[in-house]
Design a protein around this motif. Structure first.
Motif, PDB file in Angstrom:
ATOM      1  N   SER A 200       0.827  -1.200   0.000  1.00  8.82           N
ATOM      2  CA  SER A 200       0.000   0.000   0.000  1.00  8.82           C
ATOM      3  C   SER A 200       0.862   1.250   0.000  1.00  8.82           C
ATOM      4  CB  SER A 200      -0.930   0.012   1.218  1.00  8.82           C
ATOM      5  OG  SER A 200      -1.867  -1.039   1.168  1.00  8.82           O
ATOM      6  N   VAL A 201       1.938   1.221   0.767  1.00  8.62           N
ATOM      7  CA  VAL A 201       2.843   2.368   0.838  1.00  8.62           C
ATOM      8  C   VAL A 201       3.458   2.652  -0.526  1.00  8.62           C
ATOM      9  CG1 VAL A 201       5.058   3.150   1.775  1.00  8.62           C
ATOM     10  CG2 VAL A 201       3.357   2.107   3.287  1.00  8.62           C
ATOM     11  N   VAL A 202       3.939   1.608  -1.208  1.00 11.27           N
ATOM     12  CA  VAL A 202       4.600   1.799  -2.501  1.00 11.27           C
ATOM     13  C   VAL A 202       3.583   2.202  -3.567  1.00 11.27           C
ATOM     14  CG1 VAL A 202       6.043   0.737  -4.275  1.00 11.27           C
ATOM     15  CG2 VAL A 202       6.420   0.180  -1.869  1.00 11.27           C
ATOM     16  N   PHE A 203       2.434   1.555  -3.593  1.00  6.63           N
ATOM     17  CA  PHE A 203       1.397   1.942  -4.550  1.00  6.63           C
ATOM     18  C   PHE A 203       0.966   3.388  -4.327  1.00  6.63           C
ATOM     19  CE2 PHE A 203       0.509  -2.425  -5.981  1.00  6.63           C
ATOM     20  CZ  PHE A 203       0.141  -2.193  -7.292  1.00  6.63           C
ATOM     21  N   ASP A 204       0.802   3.783  -3.069  1.00  6.55           N
ATOM     22  CA  ASP A 204       0.413   5.169  -2.783  1.00  6.55           C
ATOM     23  C   ASP A 204       1.429   6.150  -3.366  1.00  6.55           C
ATOM     24  OD1 ASP A 204      -1.844   4.372  -1.448  1.00  6.55           O
ATOM     25  OD2 ASP A 204      -1.287   5.241   0.484  1.00  6.55           O
ATOM     26  N   GLU A 205       2.698   5.807  -3.232  1.00  4.44           N
ATOM     27  CA  GLU A 205       3.747   6.675  -3.766  1.00  4.44           C
ATOM     28  C   GLU A 205       3.666   6.763  -5.282  1.00  4.44           C
ATOM     29  OE1 GLU A 205       8.424   6.065  -4.456  1.00  4.44           O
ATOM     30  OE2 GLU A 205       7.834   6.004  -2.335  1.00  4.44           O
ATOM     31  N   LEU A 206       3.486   5.634  -5.944  1.00  4.15           N
ATOM     32  CA  LEU A 206       3.425   5.612  -7.406  1.00  4.15           C
ATOM     33  C   LEU A 206       2.188   6.340  -7.923  1.00  4.15           C
ATOM     34  CD1 LEU A 206       4.493   1.889  -7.958  1.00  4.15           C
ATOM     35  CD2 LEU A 206       5.880   3.918  -8.466  1.00  4.15           C
ATOM     36  N   VAL A 207       1.053   6.085  -7.289  1.00  2.43           N
ATOM     37  CA  VAL A 207      -0.199   6.713  -7.726  1.00  2.43           C
ATOM     38  C   VAL A 207      -0.170   8.209  -7.461  1.00  2.43           C
ATOM     39  CG1 VAL A 207      -2.693   6.810  -7.332  1.00  2.43           C
ATOM     40  CG2 VAL A 207      -1.525   4.589  -7.433  1.00  2.43           C
ATOM     41  N   SER A 208       0.318   8.603  -6.308  1.00  2.00           N
ATOM     42  CA  SER A 208       0.406  10.020  -5.967  1.00  2.00           C
ATOM     43  C   SER A 208       1.299  10.775  -6.950  1.00  2.00           C
ATOM     44  CB  SER A 208       0.948  10.182  -4.544  1.00  2.00           C
ATOM     45  OG  SER A 208       1.072  11.543  -4.200  1.00  2.00           O
ATOM     46  N   ASP A 209       2.393  10.145  -7.341  1.00  2.00           N
ATOM     47  CA  ASP A 209       3.302  10.778  -8.295  1.00  2.00           C
ATOM     48  C   ASP A 209       2.633  10.972  -9.653  1.00  2.00           C
ATOM     49  OD1 ASP A 209       6.082  11.649  -9.056  1.00  2.00           O
ATOM     50  OD2 ASP A 209       5.878   9.960 -10.434  1.00  2.00           O
ATOM     51  N   PHE A 210       1.870   9.955 -10.100  1.00  2.00           N
ATOM     52  CA  PHE A 210       1.173  10.063 -11.389  1.00  2.00           C
ATOM     53  C   PHE A 210       0.131  11.173 -11.337  1.00  2.00           C
ATOM     54  CE2 PHE A 210      -2.052   9.111 -14.533  1.00  2.00           C
ATOM     55  CZ  PHE A 210      -1.302   8.756 -15.640  1.00  2.00           C
ATOM     56  N   ILE A 211      -0.630  11.239 -10.254  1.00  2.00           N
ATOM     57  CA  ILE A 211      -1.671  12.258 -10.133  1.00  2.00           C
ATOM     58  C   ILE A 211      -1.058  13.652 -10.045  1.00  2.00           C
ATOM     59  CG2 ILE A 211      -3.480  13.144  -8.599  1.00  2.00           C
ATOM     60  CD1 ILE A 211      -4.170  10.212  -7.951  1.00  2.00           C
ATOM     61  N   ARG A 212       0.065  13.769  -9.370  1.00  2.00           N
ATOM     62  CA  ARG A 212       0.738  15.075  -9.289  1.00  2.00           C
ATOM     63  C   ARG A 212       1.125  15.570 -10.680  1.00  2.00           C
ATOM     64  NH1 ARG A 212       5.867  16.346  -9.422  1.00  2.00           N
ATOM     65  NH2 ARG A 212       6.525  14.169  -9.182  1.00  2.00           N
ATOM     66  N   LYS A 213       1.576  14.656 -11.536  1.00  2.00           N
ATOM     67  CA  LYS A 213       1.984  15.025 -12.887  1.00  2.00           C
ATOM     68  C   LYS A 213       0.798  15.177 -13.834  1.00  2.00           C
ATOM     69  CE  LYS A 213       6.437  12.638 -12.439  1.00  2.00           C
ATOM     70  NZ  LYS A 213       7.232  11.454 -12.873  1.00  2.00           N
ATOM     71  N   ASN A 214      -0.317  14.510 -13.498  1.00  2.00           N
ATOM     72  CA  ASN A 214      -1.501  14.516 -14.363  1.00  2.00           C
ATOM     73  C   ASN A 214      -2.745  14.770 -13.498  1.00  2.00           C
ATOM     74  OD1 ASN A 214      -0.138  13.279 -16.951  1.00  2.00           O
ATOM     75  ND2 ASN A 214       0.435  11.924 -15.274  1.00  2.00           N
ATOM     76  N   PRO A 215      -2.924  15.988 -13.015  1.00  2.00           N
ATOM     77  CA  PRO A 215      -3.969  16.270 -12.011  1.00  2.00           C
ATOM     78  C   PRO A 215      -5.395  16.056 -12.484  1.00  2.00           C
ATOM     79  CG  PRO A 215      -2.940  18.303 -12.796  1.00  2.00           C
ATOM     80  CD  PRO A 215      -2.104  17.180 -13.322  1.00  2.00           C
ATOM     81  N   ASP A 216      -5.630  15.992 -13.795  1.00  2.00           N
ATOM     82  CA  ASP A 216      -6.982  15.765 -14.312  1.00  2.00           C
ATOM     83  C   ASP A 216      -7.154  14.341 -14.855  1.00  2.00           C
ATOM     84  OD1 ASP A 216      -7.898  18.449 -13.887  1.00  2.00           O
ATOM     85  OD2 ASP A 216      -6.705  19.065 -15.603  1.00  2.00           O
ATOM     86  N   CYS A 217      -6.351  13.435 -14.388  1.00  2.00           N
ATOM     87  CA  CYS A 217      -6.355  12.079 -14.948  1.00  2.00           C
ATOM     88  C   CYS A 217      -7.587  11.283 -14.528  1.00  2.00           C
ATOM     89  CB  CYS A 217      -5.095  11.332 -14.517  1.00  2.00           C
ATOM     90  SG  CYS A 217      -5.008  10.977 -12.745  1.00  2.00           S
ATOM     91  N   THR A 218      -7.757  10.150 -15.210  1.00  2.00           N
ATOM     92  CA  THR A 218      -8.775   9.174 -14.841  1.00  2.00           C
ATOM     93  C   THR A 218      -8.072   7.918 -14.347  1.00  2.00           C
ATOM     94  OG1 THR A 218     -10.403   9.994 -16.429  1.00  2.00           O
ATOM     95  CG2 THR A 218     -10.668   7.720 -15.683  1.00  2.00           C
ATOM     96  N   VAL A 219      -8.509   7.427 -13.198  1.00  2.00           N
ATOM     97  CA  VAL A 219      -7.913   6.234 -12.588  1.00  2.00           C
ATOM     98  C   VAL A 219      -8.930   5.099 -12.607  1.00  2.00           C
ATOM     99  CG1 VAL A 219      -6.837   5.265 -10.516  1.00  2.00           C
ATOM    100  CG2 VAL A 219      -6.520   7.697 -11.069  1.00  2.00           C
TER     101      VAL A 219
END
Length: 268
Positions: free
Chosen positions: A68-87
């Motif tokens: 969960s910790v590692v996924f949170d880091e990866l997902v947070s980084d993607f959202i930071r770079k793409n703030p209007d993304c769809t997950v």
């Protein structure tokens, strides 16, 4: 949500979501721990389920929190770079990541089997920017329910170890064929641990069976046709959150060799 408790009727792979939910909630409730999942803490007492096996299974709970910790880091980084993304959160179970990641702009779909989504909907009652899709990930019909397109992130956590190689291939082909700008974070089990679900007693008790694993994106071969590697990661980094002693052994190759992998790749 009412005070009435939800009694899930699940078994096998679907039932494992309850062990994962419990592990995050209990870890988060310990003030000594850094990882926080306040949504799981809030909701765990609304579920009428015997968590005694999960309570005793430290191997399972440690692995769940570490990933969960590692996924949170990866997902947070993607959202930071793409703030209007769809997950699209595949095999979401009772996952609470949206509530840790939401920036007020993202669109988030929690996808799982109908019987699982029935349980989730009774607890979360999600709509709007965060919603559910009740469908098998192997049925391409789910893709049509994702209306907001653009930068797309697909999270595949806690699923592939229960699939066959051909099923993983089908799942990735649906993503490849229906979405542009597809970026995938997918957990895979170290092949050494396939057929060793007895190590995690609470998972074994559900009847779920490990069937497949991969150590790297290269191991996927044509399973990931049409995708290119971004990086190979693993949950070993997340273990440091559980116990600082892991900082002393992170340099050891064997730690990373046997840790569960998180393969990050994108549509070519």
């Amino acid at each position: 949500m009412s005070n009435e408790k939800i009694k899930p009727k699940l078994n096998g792979t679907a039932e494992t979501m309850l062990q994962c939910f419990y592990a995050r909630a209990m870890h988060s409730r310990n003030p000594k721990n850094k990882f926080r999942d306040t949504k799981a803490e809030e909701l765990i007492d609304h579920i009428d389920y015997d968590f005694s096996n999960a309570k005793k299974d430290t191997a399972m709970s440690g692995g769940i929190v570490a990933r969960s910790v590692v996924f949170d880091e990866l997902v947070s980084d993607f959202i930071r770079k793409n703030p209007d993304c769809t997950v699209v959160n595949i095999a979401c179970g009772l996952d609470t990541r949206f509530y840790r990641m939401d920036n007020g702009k993202i669109t988030w779909h929690n996808l799982d089997l109908p019987e699982t989504i029935e349980v989730r909907d009774s607890i979360y009652q999600e709509s709007g920017r965060v919603s559910t899709i009740a469908c098998s990930v192997l049925d391409p019909a789910w893709a049509d329910q994702v209306k907001v397109r653009g930068k797309m992130l697909f999270i595949i956590e806690g699923l592939t170890m229960y699939m066959k190689a051909d099923e993983v291939r089908t799942m990735l082909a649906i993503i490849r064929d229906h979405f542009d700008n597809a970026y995938v974070c997918m957990e895979t089990l170290c092949p050494y641990f396939v057929k060793k679900e007895n190590i995690e007693k609470s998972i074994q008790a559900t009847g779920a069976i490990f069937t497949w694993g991969a150590n790297s994106f290269a191991d996927l071969g044509d399973i990931a046709a049409g995708f290119r590697k971004v990086k190979d990661d693993d949950i070993a980094r997340g273990m440091e959150t559980l116990n600082p002693i892991y900082k002393l052994v992170m340099w050891m190759t064997i730690v990373h060799k046997f840790a569960e992998k998180i393969l990050v790749f994108e549509k070519a």
